[in-house]
Design a protein around this motif. Structure first.
Motif, short mmCIF file in Angstrom:
data_model
loop_
_atom_site.label_atom_id
_atom_site.label_comp_id
_atom_site.label_asym_id
_atom_site.label_seq_id
_atom_site.Cartn_x
_atom_site.Cartn_y
_atom_site.Cartn_z
N VAL A 72 35.73 30.46 30.58
CA VAL A 72 36.08 29.79 31.82
C VAL A 72 36.52 30.82 32.84
O VAL A 72 36.79 31.97 32.50
CB VAL A 72 37.21 28.74 31.64
N ASN A 73 36.59 30.37 34.08
CA ASN A 73 37.13 31.19 35.15
C ASN A 73 38.11 30.34 35.93
O ASN A 73 37.87 29.15 36.15
CB ASN A 73 36.04 31.72 36.08
N LEU A 74 39.22 30.92 36.33
CA LEU A 74 40.21 30.29 37.19
C LEU A 74 40.29 31.10 38.47
O LEU A 74 40.44 32.33 38.42
CB LEU A 74 41.59 30.27 36.52
N SER A 75 40.18 30.43 39.62
CA SER A 75 40.30 31.11 40.91
C SER A 75 41.56 30.61 41.59
O SER A 75 41.77 29.40 41.68
CB SER A 75 39.14 30.78 41.84
N SER A 86 40.95 36.10 40.54
CA SER A 86 39.95 35.52 39.66
C SER A 86 40.31 35.87 38.23
O SER A 86 40.42 37.05 37.88
CB SER A 86 38.57 36.08 40.02
N VAL A 87 40.52 34.85 37.40
CA VAL A 87 40.96 35.03 36.02
C VAL A 87 39.84 34.60 35.08
O VAL A 87 39.38 33.46 35.15
CB VAL A 87 42.23 34.19 35.73
N VAL A 131 41.45 39.97 34.76
CA VAL A 131 41.82 39.48 36.09
C VAL A 131 41.28 40.45 37.13
O VAL A 131 41.46 41.67 37.01
CB VAL A 131 43.36 39.39 36.22
N ASP A 132 40.63 39.92 38.14
CA ASP A 132 40.24 40.69 39.32
C ASP A 132 41.00 40.09 40.49
O ASP A 132 41.08 38.87 40.60
CB ASP A 132 38.74 40.61 39.59
N TYR A 133 41.55 40.94 41.34
CA TYR A 133 42.28 40.40 42.48
C TYR A 133 42.14 41.28 43.70
O TYR A 133 41.86 42.47 43.61
CB TYR A 133 43.77 40.17 42.14
N TRP A 134 42.29 40.61 44.84
CA TRP A 134 42.25 41.25 46.14
C TRP A 134 43.52 40.81 46.84
O TRP A 134 43.80 39.62 46.95
CB TRP A 134 41.03 40.80 46.92
#
Length: 147
Positions: A72-75, A86-87, A131-134
């Motif tokens: 899954v992905n959590l935004s 983005s998790v 986790v990717d984050y901006w």
């Protein structure tokens, strides 16, 4: 290799990034490979073991999708703060009454009118992998956290 201290620091960092963002978009994969997203209210902060919890109906289509593909992905987004997270992780259905009592919040009554007595109530447990984050605080360059 990620040490326990590194993991704790990463979880703390992610907790800070999403602490004031209550709602996320949960994306699952259907059996034909199509992606489905829907808003989900997080039921807790990130747990020390790197998990997030969400209340759901056990018979919902998202649970069917997760039973077939756990990825899954959590935004999470906070446009006012220019923060986007983005998790990626894996999800599973949990029907533990004690855990539900621990995580219950009165505002969930809007989705579950009978509260914890709702016949189909369950939890989704999401184990965070990446986790990717901006974030405007980080010069808006993409950053990655691996757990």
């Amino acid at each position: 290799m990620t040490t326990s201290t590194d993991k704790n620091q990463h979880i703390y960092q992610l907790r800070e990034l999403i602490k004031d963002i209550g709602c996320s978009m949960l994306t699952t994969v259907d059996e034909d490979g199509s992606l489905h997203s829907r808003p989900m209210e997080k039921s807790s902060d990130i747990q020390p073991d790197g998990t997030l919890w969400f209340f759901t109906n056990a018979s919902s289509h998202k649970v069917f999708e997760i039973e077939h593909r756990q990825q899954v992905n959590l935004s999470f987004s906070s446009p006012n703060q220019k923060r986007y997270v983005s998790v990626s992780g894996s999800a599973e259905l949990v029907q533990d009454r004690n855990k539900m009592q621990e995580l219950w919040k009165p505002e969930l009554q809007a989705w579950f009118p009978q509260g914890l007595n709702e016949p189909d109530i369950a939890l989704l447990k999401v184990q965070i992998n990446k986790v990717d984050y901006w974030d405007s605080q980080a010069n808006f360059a993409a950053q990655t956290i691996s757990l």
